[in-house]
Scaffold this active site. Sequence first.
Site, PDB file in Angstrom:
ATOM      1  N   GLY A 105       0.835  -1.184   0.000  1.00 28.96           N
ATOM      2  CA  GLY A 105       0.000   0.000   0.000  1.00 28.96           C
ATOM      3  C   GLY A 105       0.871   1.236   0.000  1.00 28.96           C
ATOM      4  O   GLY A 105       2.093   1.147  -0.141  1.00 28.96           O
ATOM      5  N   ASP A 109     -11.572   4.312   8.246  1.00 25.37           N
ATOM      6  CA  ASP A 109     -11.244   3.956   6.860  1.00 25.37           C
ATOM      7  C   ASP A 109     -11.888   2.620   6.491  1.00 25.37           C
ATOM      8  O   ASP A 109     -11.265   1.781   5.851  1.00 25.37           O
ATOM      9  CB  ASP A 109      -9.728   3.904   6.664  1.00 25.37           C
ATOM     10  CG  ASP A 109      -9.325   3.858   5.195  1.00 25.37           C
ATOM     11  OD1 ASP A 109     -10.112   4.305   4.325  1.00 25.37           O
ATOM     12  OD2 ASP A 109      -8.207   3.370   4.897  1.00 25.37           O
TER      13      ASP A 109
END
Length: 175
Positions: A26, A142
Amino acid sequence: MSADELDGLVGSELVGYRLTAQLGRGGMAAVFRGENALDPSIVRAIKVVHPELTGQREFMLRFAEEARLLEKLSHPNVVRFFGARRDQGYQVMELELLEGETLGTRLRAAGRGLPVPEVVGLMLQACEGVAAAHDLGVVHRDLKPDNLFVTHDGRVKVLDFGIARAIDATKRVAA
């Protein structure tokens, strides 16, 4: 060392684990499959922060906060946390190794969505994990399909508390 050079960690040893494969990457970290150097039957997910981020104070404060929150949070629907530490100049988090796929991957493969009963079952499990976090005063911030992992046996695990925040009980709004 740049983030691209994290690929070179496969085959090396870090925090007592031999990194055997890169599982994902990521914007902030790469995750590797790690076999314990003393007992290869112990396998974990080893999250390694991109080296250029370890010098950024704000990022490291968030990383430390994620570790602190995960340390308190133990629930069957939240990825298990085994610790965070620094080794060989890398900032590392040791997590439960999950086998399966993210809900995002599953949804993209399905194309037209999933059957409603399946979705309801998955979301109920995700809500259990989120509720456990909320009980400790932790807000994930998130939640998305790529942060919900579905194991091969159908269990949902909430992932990535990287931007989560602990809230003071006095700031909670009564329902």
